[in-house]
Design a protein around this motif. Structure first.
Motif, PDB file in Angstrom:
ATOM      1  N   LYS A   1      -4.688  16.618  -6.749  1.00 55.84           N
ATOM      2  CA  LYS A   1      -3.669  15.808  -6.087  1.00 55.84           C
ATOM      3  C   LYS A   1      -3.573  16.107  -4.593  1.00 55.84           C
ATOM      4  CE  LYS A   1       0.017  14.179  -7.711  1.00 55.84           C
ATOM      5  NZ  LYS A   1       1.386  13.906  -8.216  1.00 55.84           N
ATOM      6  N   LYS A   2      -4.077  17.261  -4.183  1.00 58.35           N
ATOM      7  CA  LYS A   2      -4.074  17.584  -2.760  1.00 58.35           C
ATOM      8  C   LYS A   2      -5.019  16.673  -1.983  1.00 58.35           C
ATOM      9  CE  LYS A   2      -2.912  22.476  -3.449  1.00 58.35           C
ATOM     10  NZ  LYS A   2      -3.353  23.886  -3.261  1.00 58.35           N
ATOM     11  N   GLY A   3      -5.904  16.005  -2.691  1.00 55.18           N
ATOM     12  CA  GLY A   3      -6.879  15.139  -2.042  1.00 55.18           C
ATOM     13  C   GLY A   3      -6.427  13.697  -1.868  1.00 55.18           C
ATOM     14  N   ILE A   4      -5.179  13.379  -2.235  1.00 49.64           N
ATOM     15  CA  ILE A   4      -4.703  11.994  -2.192  1.00 49.64           C
ATOM     16  C   ILE A   4      -4.812  11.391  -0.792  1.00 49.64           C
ATOM     17  CG2 ILE A   4      -2.637  10.541  -2.355  1.00 49.64           C
ATOM     18  CD1 ILE A   4      -1.846  12.059  -4.853  1.00 49.64           C
ATOM     19  N   GLU A   5      -4.216  12.049   0.192  1.00 51.14           N
ATOM     20  CA  GLU A   5      -4.218  11.517   1.553  1.00 51.14           C
ATOM     21  C   GLU A   5      -5.632  11.469   2.141  1.00 51.14           C
ATOM     22  OE1 GLU A   5      -2.073  10.103   3.347  1.00 51.14           O
ATOM     23  OE2 GLU A   5      -0.111  10.544   2.490  1.00 51.14           O
ATOM     24  N   LYS A   6      -6.412  12.512   1.839  1.00 53.46           N
ATOM     25  CA  LYS A   6      -7.779  12.565   2.365  1.00 53.46           C
ATOM     26  C   LYS A   6      -8.626  11.431   1.803  1.00 53.46           C
ATOM     27  CE  LYS A   6     -11.757  15.630   2.998  1.00 53.46           C
ATOM     28  NZ  LYS A   6     -12.326  16.975   2.725  1.00 53.46           N
ATOM     29  N   ALA A   7      -8.525  11.199   0.493  1.00 52.43           N
ATOM     30  CA  ALA A   7      -9.304  10.135  -0.135  1.00 52.43           C
ATOM     31  C   ALA A   7      -8.882   8.763   0.396  1.00 52.43           C
ATOM     32  CB  ALA A   7      -9.151  10.186  -1.652  1.00 52.43           C
ATOM     33  N   TYR A   8      -7.578   8.587   0.596  1.00 56.29           N
ATOM     34  CA  TYR A   8      -7.078   7.323   1.171  1.00 56.29           C
ATOM     35  C   TYR A   8      -7.682   7.092   2.554  1.00 56.29           C
ATOM     36  CZ  TYR A   8      -4.005   4.113   3.638  1.00 56.29           C
ATOM     37  OH  TYR A   8      -3.527   3.077   4.395  1.00 56.29           O
ATOM     38  N   ALA A   9      -7.647   8.129   3.381  1.00 57.32           N
ATOM     39  CA  ALA A   9      -8.171   8.008   4.750  1.00 57.32           C
ATOM     40  C   ALA A   9      -9.664   7.718   4.746  1.00 57.32           C
ATOM     41  CB  ALA A   9      -7.883   9.288   5.532  1.00 57.32           C
TER      42      ALA A   9
ATOM     43  N   VAL B   1       0.820  -1.212   0.000  1.00 60.22           N
ATOM     44  CA  VAL B   1       0.000   0.000   0.000  1.00 60.22           C
ATOM     45  C   VAL B   1       0.859   1.269   0.000  1.00 60.22           C
ATOM     46  CG1 VAL B   1      -1.501   1.371   1.515  1.00 60.22           C
ATOM     47  CG2 VAL B   1      -2.095  -0.999   0.977  1.00 60.22           C
ATOM     48  N   SER B   2       1.948   1.259   0.754  1.00 56.93           N
ATOM     49  CA  SER B   2       2.814   2.442   0.811  1.00 56.93           C
ATOM     50  C   SER B   2       3.360   2.799  -0.557  1.00 56.93           C
ATOM     51  CB  SER B   2       3.974   2.201   1.789  1.00 56.93           C
ATOM     52  OG  SER B   2       4.748   1.075   1.393  1.00 56.93           O
ATOM     53  N   GLU B   3       3.704   1.805  -1.376  1.00 59.75           N
ATOM     54  CA  GLU B   3       4.217   2.062  -2.722  1.00 59.75           C
ATOM     55  C   GLU B   3       3.119   2.519  -3.662  1.00 59.75           C
ATOM     56  OE1 GLU B   3       6.509  -1.145  -4.315  1.00 59.75           O
ATOM     57  OE2 GLU B   3       7.984  -1.092  -2.699  1.00 59.75           O
ATOM     58  N   MET B   4       1.904   2.014  -3.466  1.00 55.51           N
ATOM     59  CA  MET B   4       0.780   2.479  -4.282  1.00 55.51           C
ATOM     60  C   MET B   4       0.569   3.975  -4.083  1.00 55.51           C
ATOM     61  SD  MET B   4      -2.104  -0.492  -3.785  1.00 55.51           S
ATOM     62  CE  MET B   4      -1.648  -2.208  -3.636  1.00 55.51           C
ATOM     63  N   LEU B   5       0.532   4.409  -2.832  1.00 58.99           N
ATOM     64  CA  LEU B   5       0.352   5.829  -2.537  1.00 58.99           C
ATOM     65  C   LEU B   5       1.513   6.645  -3.078  1.00 58.99           C
ATOM     66  CD1 LEU B   5      -1.043   5.798   1.116  1.00 58.99           C
ATOM     67  CD2 LEU B   5      -2.215   6.645  -0.926  1.00 58.99           C
ATOM     68  N   GLN B   6       2.724   6.130  -2.924  1.00 58.85           N
ATOM     69  CA  GLN B   6       3.900   6.851  -3.393  1.00 58.85           C
ATOM     70  C   GLN B   6       3.861   7.039  -4.899  1.00 58.85           C
ATOM     71  OE1 GLN B   6       5.711   7.997  -0.976  1.00 58.85           O
ATOM     72  NE2 GLN B   6       7.023   9.185  -2.347  1.00 58.85           N
ATOM     73  N   PHE B   7       3.366   6.031  -5.608  1.00 51.89           N
ATOM     74  CA  PHE B   7       3.260   6.121  -7.070  1.00 51.89           C
ATOM     75  C   PHE B   7       2.431   7.335  -7.479  1.00 51.89           C
ATOM     76  CE2 PHE B   7       0.570   5.318 -10.791  1.00 51.89           C
ATOM     77  CZ  PHE B   7       1.537   5.150 -11.783  1.00 51.89           C
ATOM     78  N   PHE B   8       1.285   7.517  -6.844  1.00 48.57           N
ATOM     79  CA  PHE B   8       0.405   8.619  -7.228  1.00 48.57           C
ATOM     80  C   PHE B   8       0.919   9.964  -6.718  1.00 48.57           C
ATOM     81  CE2 PHE B   8      -2.350   4.943  -7.701  1.00 48.57           C
ATOM     82  CZ  PHE B   8      -2.900   5.203  -8.949  1.00 48.57           C
ATOM     83  N   LYS B   9       1.613   9.965  -5.611  1.00 45.97           N
ATOM     84  CA  LYS B   9       2.188  11.210  -5.108  1.00 45.97           C
ATOM     85  C   LYS B   9       3.332  11.687  -6.000  1.00 45.97           C
ATOM     86  CE  LYS B   9       1.100  10.506  -0.209  1.00 45.97           C
ATOM     87  NZ  LYS B   9       1.667  10.222   1.142  1.00 45.97           N
ATOM     88  N   GLU B  10       4.120  10.741  -6.520  1.00 46.73           N
ATOM     89  CA  GLU B  10       5.292  11.094  -7.309  1.00 46.73           C
ATOM     90  C   GLU B  10       4.991  11.295  -8.786  1.00 46.73           C
ATOM     91  OE1 GLU B  10       8.122   8.016  -6.614  1.00 46.73           O
ATOM     92  OE2 GLU B  10       8.770   8.833  -4.682  1.00 46.73           O
TER      93      GLU B  10
END
Length: 261
Positions: free
Chosen positions: A236-244, A61-70
């Protein structure tokens, strides 16, 4: 519902399209992992196809999130005047190749189905074997921002145009189907429909919701967090919020569903 019984079944996972809202899929996958639910087959459209591929590839999961952040949604030097669309989708190939160096469906740990839209024929196309990266790019090529992707002489674009919730692809080989739909609808105040862009976004969301509703309702277990409504599909600012939102919704629903297990 008995959790142990589900673990003994052949489980399929359906991931809808929905742009940045799709980060909720990753939160849901984290919750599935914590409850010990493993899936054998995955289908996805657009962002759901990208996440489905990372999941099928065994990326944590950590790499999935990192992919979209980067991965930048917009790069100035990716802009094109030679193709329809603002950005040349093919320029993202190398970014995906870092995660899928073998570039094949067969190299994945889970069976994966990717849906794209054949713009010339006017029908959906399901990819499940052979080259992986180009179908992924095609499935996520949202018009008119991203250019269509040429595969075997035909032009393909975002799978959500024709099929935003590819249920049938996993249902035929699964005893139990889990769906994650980030394109759900909830009532919003009229203040959220003030501009032409807001109006267009709302009407498009309603059309996608209506077209896919019957398939969504066929799932044995459905995750559909309504709180995603006000997150923009390209924000892209919504990445962490949508994950949570996705994680908290999935944990809450599974605690309720499996409370008597």
């Amino acid at each position: 519902m008995d959790l142990s019984e589900i673990k003994s079944k052949s489980v399929g996972l359906v991931l809808s399209g929905g742009g940045v809202k799709g980060m909720a899929h990753i939160g849901m996958i984290q919750a599935l992992n914590e409850f010990g639910i493993n899936t054998r087959t995955v289908s996805g459209t657009s962002v759901g196809a990208l996440i489905g591929a990372l999941y099928a590839n065994g990326n944590p999961v950590s790499e999935m999130l990192q992919f979209f952040k980067e991965t930048p949604l917009f790069r100035y030097h990716f802009m094109t005047i030679l193709k329809p669309g603002l950005l040349d989708t093919d320029r993202y190939f190398d970014l995906l190749a870092r995660y899928f160096p073998e570039n094949s469906f067969e190299s994945l740990q889970r069976k994966l189905y990717v849906v794209a839209t054949d713009l010339q024929k006017g029908d959906e196309k399901v990819f499940s074997k052979g080259e992986l990266i180009k179908p992924l790019l095609a499935s996520a090529a949202l018009p008119p921002v991203f250019s269509p992707v040429a595969i075997n002489g035909r032009l393909y674009a975002d799978g959500g145009i024709m099929n935003n919730f590819p249920y049938d692809e996993v249902a035929v080989s699964s005893d139990f189907v889990i769906g994650s739909n980030v394109s759900g609808i909830k009532e919003i105040p009229k203040e959220k429909i003030r501009s032409s862009l807001q109006l267009a976004n709302r009407t498009t969301s309603l059309m996608v919701y209506a077209i896919n509703r019957n398939k969504v309702n066929k799932c044995d277990l459905l995750f559909e967090p309504k709180a995603l409504e006000l997150i923009g599909i390209l924000d892209k600012k919504g990445i962490e919020k949508a994950y949570a939102i996705g994680y908290e919704h999935a944990v809450r629903l599974m605690q309720q569903t499996f409370s008597t297990s």
